[in-house]
Structures are given as C-alpha cells and as structure tokens.
Motif scaffolding. Structure first.
Motif, PDB file in Angstrom:
ATOM      1  N   ALA A 260      -1.679   5.903   6.512  1.00  0.00           N
ATOM      2  CA  ALA A 260      -1.213   4.976   5.127  1.00  0.00           C
ATOM      3  C   ALA A 260      -1.480   3.447   5.668  1.00  0.00           C
ATOM      4  O   ALA A 260      -2.146   2.692   4.772  1.00  0.00           O
ATOM      5  N   LEU A 261      -0.676   3.075   6.503  1.00  0.00           N
ATOM      6  CA  LEU A 261      -0.688   1.737   6.837  1.00  0.00           C
ATOM      7  C   LEU A 261      -2.222   1.221   7.300  1.00  0.00           C
ATOM      8  O   LEU A 261      -2.505  -0.016   6.793  1.00  0.00           O
TER       9      LEU A 261
ATOM     10  N   LEU B 262       4.469  16.009   9.820  1.00  0.00           N
ATOM     11  CA  LEU B 262       3.131  15.699   8.702  1.00  0.00           C
ATOM     12  C   LEU B 262       3.529  14.218   8.374  1.00  0.00           C
ATOM     13  O   LEU B 262       2.633  13.338   8.200  1.00  0.00           O
ATOM     14  N   TRP B 263       4.690  13.896   7.880  1.00  0.00           N
ATOM     15  CA  TRP B 263       5.061  12.508   7.690  1.00  0.00           C
ATOM     16  C   TRP B 263       4.806  11.552   8.461  1.00  0.00           C
ATOM     17  O   TRP B 263       4.253  10.376   8.228  1.00  0.00           O
ATOM     18  N   ALA B 264       5.193  11.445   9.921  1.00  0.00           N
ATOM     19  CA  ALA B 264       4.934  10.629  10.805  1.00  0.00           C
ATOM     20  C   ALA B 264       3.303  10.411  10.895  1.00  0.00           C
ATOM     21  O   ALA B 264       2.833   8.964  10.961  1.00  0.00           O
ATOM     22  N   VAL B 265       2.574  11.347  11.025  1.00  0.00           N
ATOM     23  CA  VAL B 265       1.191  11.024  10.927  1.00  0.00           C
ATOM     24  C   VAL B 265       0.749  10.207   9.565  1.00  0.00           C
ATOM     25  O   VAL B 265      -0.163   9.452   9.741  1.00  0.00           O
TER      26      VAL B 265
ATOM     27  N   SER C  31       3.240   6.595  -0.105  1.00  0.00           N
ATOM     28  CA  SER C  31       3.403   6.568  -1.631  1.00  0.00           C
ATOM     29  C   SER C  31       2.489   5.431  -2.011  1.00  0.00           C
ATOM     30  O   SER C  31       1.804   5.635  -3.047  1.00  0.00           O
ATOM     31  N   PHE C  32       2.646   4.346  -1.292  1.00  0.00           N
ATOM     32  CA  PHE C  32       1.915   2.994  -1.617  1.00  0.00           C
ATOM     33  C   PHE C  32       0.372   3.297  -1.540  1.00  0.00           C
ATOM     34  O   PHE C  32      -0.344   3.012  -2.422  1.00  0.00           O
TER      35      PHE C  32
ATOM     36  N   LEU D 260      -1.149   6.630  -1.475  1.00  0.00           N
ATOM     37  CA  LEU D 260      -1.756   7.571  -2.360  1.00  0.00           C
ATOM     38  C   LEU D 260      -1.790   7.249  -3.729  1.00  0.00           C
ATOM     39  O   LEU D 260      -2.503   7.976  -4.534  1.00  0.00           O
ATOM     40  N   SER D 261      -0.705   6.337  -4.216  1.00  0.00           N
ATOM     41  CA  SER D 261      -0.732   6.116  -5.782  1.00  0.00           C
ATOM     42  C   SER D 261      -1.905   5.151  -5.944  1.00  0.00           C
ATOM     43  O   SER D 261      -2.022   4.738  -7.076  1.00  0.00           O
ATOM     44  N   ARG D 262      -2.451   4.414  -4.950  1.00  0.00           N
ATOM     45  CA  ARG D 262      -3.496   3.418  -4.919  1.00  0.00           C
ATOM     46  C   ARG D 262      -2.856   1.974  -5.460  1.00  0.00           C
ATOM     47  O   ARG D 262      -3.646   1.123  -6.138  1.00  0.00           O
ATOM     48  N   HIS D 263      -1.822   1.885  -5.464  1.00  0.00           N
ATOM     49  CA  HIS D 263      -1.074   0.590  -5.771  1.00  0.00           C
ATOM     50  C   HIS D 263      -1.502  -0.421  -5.020  1.00  0.00           C
ATOM     51  O   HIS D 263      -1.369  -1.809  -5.467  1.00  0.00           O
ATOM     52  N   TYR D 264      -2.318  -0.313  -3.821  1.00  0.00           N
ATOM     53  CA  TYR D 264      -2.837  -1.298  -2.879  1.00  0.00           C
ATOM     54  C   TYR D 264      -4.067  -2.033  -3.629  1.00  0.00           C
ATOM     55  O   TYR D 264      -4.300  -3.184  -3.191  1.00  0.00           O
ATOM     56  N   GLU D 265      -4.220  -1.387  -4.621  1.00  0.00           N
ATOM     57  CA  GLU D 265      -5.488  -1.856  -5.199  1.00  0.00           C
ATOM     58  C   GLU D 265      -4.980  -3.046  -6.241  1.00  0.00           C
ATOM     59  O   GLU D 265      -5.986  -3.725  -6.377  1.00  0.00           O
TER      60      GLU D 265
END
Length: 325
Positions: free
Chosen positions: A278-279, A270-273, A213-214, A216-221
């Motif tokens: 994402a990290l 799918l989640w585990a992958v 979620s962090f 895909l939401s692009r909050h990391y920007e």
C-alpha cells in the motif's frame, strides 16, 4: 402408471434428503465494511473454508462485504437483535458498545506491534473480548489493522501544530475525538462509506487510518500527504452475537473458535505484505510520505492518560498493558 409413481416417490425422497441436509447445515451470516481485496476479507474466506472442513460440512459462513448490510455500527446493532451472526469492527466503533475497549484506542499505548500482540493475545485481550457479552456481543479474536496515521489534502503534518484548524475525520469514538482535539485538530465523525466524497467536497481536510485502508479506499486520489506518526495501533475485532453463540453446541463453538484462530494468524501474515504494498502504491500515485518525530505527538496527548485516573478500573488496565513485557 406404476413407473410414474416410482419416479415421483424418488423425487420426493431426494427432496426430503436435501431438506434434511439443509437443516443439518448451520450457515452463519457475516457482514463487514471492507473491500474484497482486503486482508481481513481474505482471512474470512479462509475461516469459512476451515469451518466447513472442521465441521464436515455442518457449518458454513456466508460473507457480505463492502457495507452490503450497513456500517460497522449498524452491523453491531444487527448482531444484538439476532438478525446477523458475525461482523468485523474496529475497536474504535466497538468502544461505543463495550466501554472497556476504549483503552485500546489510546494514542501511543503500545511500544510496538510485538507488544500489542502480546497484550491482545493474552489475558488482558481476552478480558476485553469477554466484556462485550453483557451487551450481547462476544469478541472472538483480534485482526491486525496496523497503525493509524494522518493523511491530508492541502498541507503535510510534520508536527502537531500542523493540525491546527484542520477538520479531521474520525470514527464515532470518544477516544479518537479526544486525541485529535489534544493534537490541535477538529475531530469530525463521518462514516467510512461517506468519507471519499467528504474529502472531495472539503467537508473535512483529512483523516487518519492505516496504509491499506488509505490505499484501497482510493483516498490517496484526494489526499496527497501521508504523515506516518502512527498514533494508534488499533486492532479490528471479530464479533459474534450472543444470540447465535449461545445457540451453538460446545462442539460447534470449538469448530468456530479453531477456524477464527486460524484466520487471525493468516490475516496477520497477509497484513504485513499488504501494508508494504500500500505504501509503495500510494507513493507511485504521487503521495508524499512523511515520517515525523513521534515524540512531540506523544507529549501532546499525555493529558488523555491523566483523565483516565478518574476511571480506576480502566486506568488499571492501562497500567497492566504498559507493564506487559
């Protein structure tokens, strides 16, 4: 003239057949707030394919992603009045409608993911899914939503004291607000769709969520610090309105439940992958990943558990979860 009459008759028959086939197909509208690249959406696509196959084309699912039909709370309200068939929500949102669900949002409740799945897929998890029926909401299964951790704009969170004075976005969840408050932060409920702008504009200093979620939401920007304290292992719940469920035949219910169970297993793989990916991607984008000692965080929230002694039924569920081996 006779030929024209024959053609018109054939057209009428084809239309009538088409209409009858349409009537025989039950289409379920399913809405959620996530991006189409999310593992939950992909699992829902599979669920729709499986349901169509299991039912021989008699049942279909029409998916509306990306908050097309509203926020998680709004989707639940649409389910209650029968304007929507199914949705996926976080337990944190569902607790506002089915109070027993709030126990799943308690920080550091589960020892690990294996423990969580044992609880969720067992009698305790089923009991909590059923609780929503009195509020016109029936839980069908739990998707993996990983562990939630803090991400911030200006400074890293290495210990609970680093949250002092920070406004942290939380869901509309009493449990989440109590947790952030216990850790020294200032909980600020904001809808998921408004969070990116709120972070940019400084309405909040950070938020808490799982890695996909962090990413895909692009909050990391905006937020360059991600502290993996993993305070909650909060599942997503697939919910159907009882308005619809009660209208399904036993056979239709069985087909849908089988398709749901298949999609849950598929989504967890799918989640585990997606979590690992994402990290890796946020790190490449310049985010500092912090792995703090979890014990100081765990100790700071012990008071939340003490408060539940005032609610014997919920406290009993907490004890049963902790005793599950």
């Amino acid at each position: 003239m006779g030929r024209i009459f024959t053609i018109l008759t054939l057209i009428a028959l084809i239309c009538a057949t088409g209409c009858n086939q349409q009537k025989q197909t039950r289409t379920i509208k399913l809405a959620h707030t996530l991006d189409v690249s999310h593992s939950v959406h992909k699992a829902m696509v599979k669920m729709g394919e499986d349901l169509e196959q299991l039912s021989g084309g008699k049942m279909k699912i029409e998916i509306y992603p990306n908050q097309q039909l509203g926020s998680e709370r709004e989707c639940l309200e649409l389910l209650q009045i029968g304007s929507l068939g199914m949705t996926k929500v976080s337990v944190g949102t569902l607790e506002n409608f089915a109070p027993g669900m709030r126990v799943l949002g308690l920080p550091f409740l589960f020892r690990d993911r294996e423990h969580a799945f044992k609880v969720l897929d067992g009698p305790i998890g089923q009991e909590l899914l059923n609780e929503g029926e009195q509020y016109w909401l029936k839980g069908l299964g739990y998707y993996d939503a990983g562990c939630r951790s803090f991400y911030t704009k200006e400074r890293p969170v290495n210990k609970p004291g680093d949250l002092e004075g920070l406004k942290i976005r939380v869901m509309e969840s009493v449990t989440a607000m109590d947790m952030v408050r216990s850790l020294g932060g200032s909980p600020t409920p904001i809808s998921w769709g408004e969070l990116y702008t709120s972070l940019q504009q400084g309405v909040v200093d950070g938020a808490e969520n799982n890695p996909p979620s962090f990413y895909l939401s692009r909050h990391y920007e905006v937020c360059k610090y991600y502290s993996l304290d993993e305070h909650t292992l909060l599942p997503d719940v697939l919910v159907i309105g009882t308005n619809l469920w009660d209208r399904l035949t036993p056979q239709e219910q069985a087909w849908l439940k089988q398709a749901v169970d298949n999609s849950v297993k598929y989504q967890r793989k799918l989640w585990a992958v997606s979590e690992a990916e994402a990290l890796e991607m946020v790190q490449k984008a310049g985010v500092e990943i912090i792995r703090p000692d979890k014990e100081p965080f765990s100790k700071k929230v012990e008071g939340i558990y003490e408060a539940y002694k005032n609610y014997p039924e919920l406290y009993k569920i907490i004890q049963e979860i902790q005793e599950t081996r």
